[in-house]
Scaffold this motif. Sequence first.
Motif, PDB file in Angstrom:
ATOM      1  N   ASP A 157     -21.333  29.456  13.135  1.00 42.20           N
ATOM      2  CA  ASP A 157     -22.005  28.062  13.892  1.00 42.20           C
ATOM      3  C   ASP A 157     -23.525  28.190  13.060  1.00 42.20           C
ATOM      4  N   GLU A 201     -27.122  25.908  12.812  1.00 38.69           N
ATOM      5  CA  GLU A 201     -27.743  24.977  13.329  1.00 38.69           C
ATOM      6  C   GLU A 201     -28.804  24.329  12.567  1.00 38.69           C
ATOM      7  N   GLN A 238     -30.247  18.202  17.724  1.00 33.21           N
ATOM      8  CA  GLN A 238     -29.846  19.292  17.185  1.00 33.21           C
ATOM      9  C   GLN A 238     -28.557  19.161  16.464  1.00 33.21           C
ATOM     10  N   SER A 298     -24.969  21.036  15.186  1.00 30.07           N
ATOM     11  CA  SER A 298     -24.353  22.371  14.983  1.00 30.07           C
ATOM     12  C   SER A 298     -23.101  22.193  14.070  1.00 30.07           C
ATOM     13  N   TYR A 309     -26.240  16.779  18.901  1.00 24.36           N
ATOM     14  CA  TYR A 309     -26.944  16.990  20.213  1.00 24.36           C
ATOM     15  C   TYR A 309     -28.145  16.093  20.671  1.00 24.36           C
ATOM     16  N   LEU A 314     -19.940  24.159  12.556  1.00 23.75           N
ATOM     17  CA  LEU A 314     -19.236  25.388  12.497  1.00 23.75           C
ATOM     18  C   LEU A 314     -18.141  25.199  11.034  1.00 23.75           C
TER      19      LEU A 314
END
Lengths: 185, 803
Positions: free
Chosen positions: B750, B752, B739, B741, B685, B743
């Motif tokens: 999740d 981060e 960021q 992330s 992100y 999974l």
Amino acid sequence: MEDVAIIDLFFRRTENAISEMLIRYERLFVSLAKNILNNEQDIEECVNDAMLDIWNSIPPHKPRSLAAYGCSVVRNRALDKYRYLCAQKRVPDACSALISELDECIGHNDVEEQIDKIELCHSINLFLDSLDKLNRIIFVKRYFFVMSIKEIAEETKLSENAVSVRLSRMRDKLRCCLEERGAFS
Amino acid sequence: MNSNDIFSAISYIDDEYINEALQKNTRFKPVLRWIGIAACFVFSVASISLFWSLQNNGGMVETSQDPSSSFSSPPTSATTSHSGNLTQQTPQSGIPNWYKPGSLTVRTLTYKKNMIKFLADTSVPKPRVLPLDTSNNMPHFMNSSSNSEISLPSTANFSQCYDANLLLIDPSSQVPGHEKCSGLFYNTETREIICLSSLLKNQIDHNFHINVLGFNRRLNRCSFTTGQKAYCYDFGSKKLIKLPQCVADTETKAGMIINVSDDGRYIMALDVTDDSKPAALKIVDIDSDNIQAQHIYDYENEYYEPYKRLSFSPQGYFLVYATPPADEYSYVGTASGVWRMRDLNTGTEWQGKGIIIRFISNEKAVVVKTNDGARVYNTTNGVDITDSINLKAWEKSEVVTKVSGNKKSGYKTKISLTSLLPGGKTEVVKQAVDAYYISGEYLYTYTTGDAHIECLSLDTGRSFKVSVDSNYVEQTSNLQKECLIYHYIYRSDDGTRILMRFSTGEKIKEDDVAEYKENYIDLGNEKLDELFDSMSCLADMEDFVKDGLNFPSDKLDGRAPHFEFFSGDGYSALIMFKGFYNSDYCFWFVEDYRDKTFSFYIKYSMTNYALGNYYKHSDRPYRKKLSSSADSAKTKAVFDFLPTSNDNVDLGKYYVNSKFDSIKLWGDILKSDRLLNAINNSYVYDYENKSQDGSVMGYDFYDTEKLKEIIDIVLKKPTKAWVSLEGERETKGCKKQYQISMLAGPYNTDYEISIFKLANGKGMAFIDSQYRTLDNKEYQRLLDIYKELCNDAKGQYGQYIVG
């Protein structure tokens, strides 16, 4: 006893309807109320009041889901009680942290007019519909059932951090959703 | 529109969404929140409040027979001819000399007999709804000495008891003649109602509810709030004295926490701001005619949970409170928790650290459990007097209580004394009691069916018994067949009187599923305490595991527990998944042959393990000496029927210097390829380059090399450099720039990894809930990698508007 049979008892005005409903759902209702109130006497009062509301509303209302309908009634009663307690200011805000989370869903511009509650609820339903199932469950557990992040993490098998992150993203998305639908000027 | 509107509107979401969230699992555990804990402070009840039942049952009302009484009386029509019991018992063989109060009498409250029968005949006991059906069958109490009758509405309930005599009646109890009143007391000695609403009807606004804060027997004064005003009423002089506004309601405060000393003399008021932060701490002493507030402390704009850190000493000489620590959150209630002790007479203060175990020598000294063992401090100046004072064994010990049982058989409490000395032993004082009350060296206990209350000296182990009225014994014994019984023991301030009453709770009957779920699936804190307490090696858990597996899984809504076993180098691990097969969240029971220990861990996620702690004693880990009979081969043979776990972390390796280093373990797992291998999806992100409408963009990426480099840089510093920030600290002065992330795992947990720019221009890294500051070189390199990741991913794979 199944929901259909219990609803039938309500329609026949048989008082067993309340005790049967409590046998089936009392724990759920108490747990929901407890997440909002956390005072045993208030919780008991809330569930009792909700039972009376349900008795008075069925019939004519015929809920599709007794559990969901009961939860809605209990939640409303619990929120009424909560607001009453907050108005008295004799207790710290049990839900204030949670409600303040929802502040993020509100635009920072001045509100020109208050939107109708039905429209707001409709927008929230549309928003929920747009979520994937897991996120929707997380959102409902957090903001309908007022469960803690930790509890949700345990039940959804996610880490607490993951739940927090997902909730944060969903709040952002809800804000966008409400803005798009003209909730804010 | 505000957030309240949204919160309210959520009540009306479609049923299908509610049902969806309810599917498979309708379990909601109780959560302790501010309100609950604050209420515990305000309404501290000296009994097992933990099991306070939801059901109302019983209560009492005055029927003053004395028309000249200064207290109000309900109409005579409120009395009835039914009889019940309020009886008083003294020791059968006299009071031993060692019992310093000199005498002890026990009074008990019982219900009218036909009430008991009604309860006993109910197939599913629900005393809570009884008032609906028994309006003409009020239970009654009677004092056996005077044979005077006392009527009681079955809806009456109590919220507090002062000095084992004055019961505060819940205002919703609908006491005949006082239906619209509040501030109702019942004096069990004189059998009178004291009704503040009636007494003060010309002096206060009757429209407002009276909230009683406390009662001081010596001063004969009661403090209360009503509307936006606070008062103290002197029952002796019949004077109404206004209390400072700080303990009353105002339009400006968002809320407040009130705490009253056990003797009712001091009231502590803590303002709470709109965003649940503490503001000003003040104290009010009701022992004067010109009552003023004393300002203690101003909290700054800090998220802080003050209810955890505020208490009075039992005799009310001292206030213990804490100020927010500068660098880290060390909670009062842990050995590293810092607090301030204030002498309420002189206003002098000193700072201490550790867990306050007890005040001794008439509160001239305090015993504190610290990281260096038990220390004793002078309460007036904080001087360490450990070496100059001779403490008795019980004074150097901590009372530990453990509750075991279930809703089918009821609950029992085990009471032990654990020495605070290094290597100190634990001595079981009472194996199984239903109710207890501790004051100083005296422990008072009662078990349903017993004909007596026992008083035991923790100092010498000597005891004596005081008989309990036979009606009470009979009633509670009979009711126990149908209901759970909760006894409440109240002791007078001078130790000469005990008042005991009971309430009932729903009992699980034929429903073995509920019992099974309580033991294997819900497995709450108390159950965990009980489970670990009863085991000293993995072989001890054989029956528990087999019983857990043998239960018909079709009765469990797909939530049957699952067990795995792993035999490592120097240790064996039994892993329990309580209803979520292959979930990240599970329990680890580990026997370690290297240091001969048996430990219990909780695994929250792929990276997050913690050594479990006893529910009621957060500083005490689930770790104890391993049974001498345990050995690797034997344990392996016992559990050969279980599947072998693929998760083979050597948790014992991280227990160093009496501490489990979960941060080091976390770092090691992240540094290994475990996480990378388990990643299902990863996103980056870009918070630095938002789109024109201000949205943050996110992109899929599959560049594991860059991801590995990011992890390597971020985890370069020793794990001690990492901190876990709470609440708003994580956003204070920090601006998120990028960021990632990820999974990972079977349940898409999740993870981060983010970088932030601090207000001073430096960089900060965040990974999986932990933070550390970055040096300039690390910061620049991370920025570069993140930028490259974003640029490479743009247009290649999926991209999203994050927010």
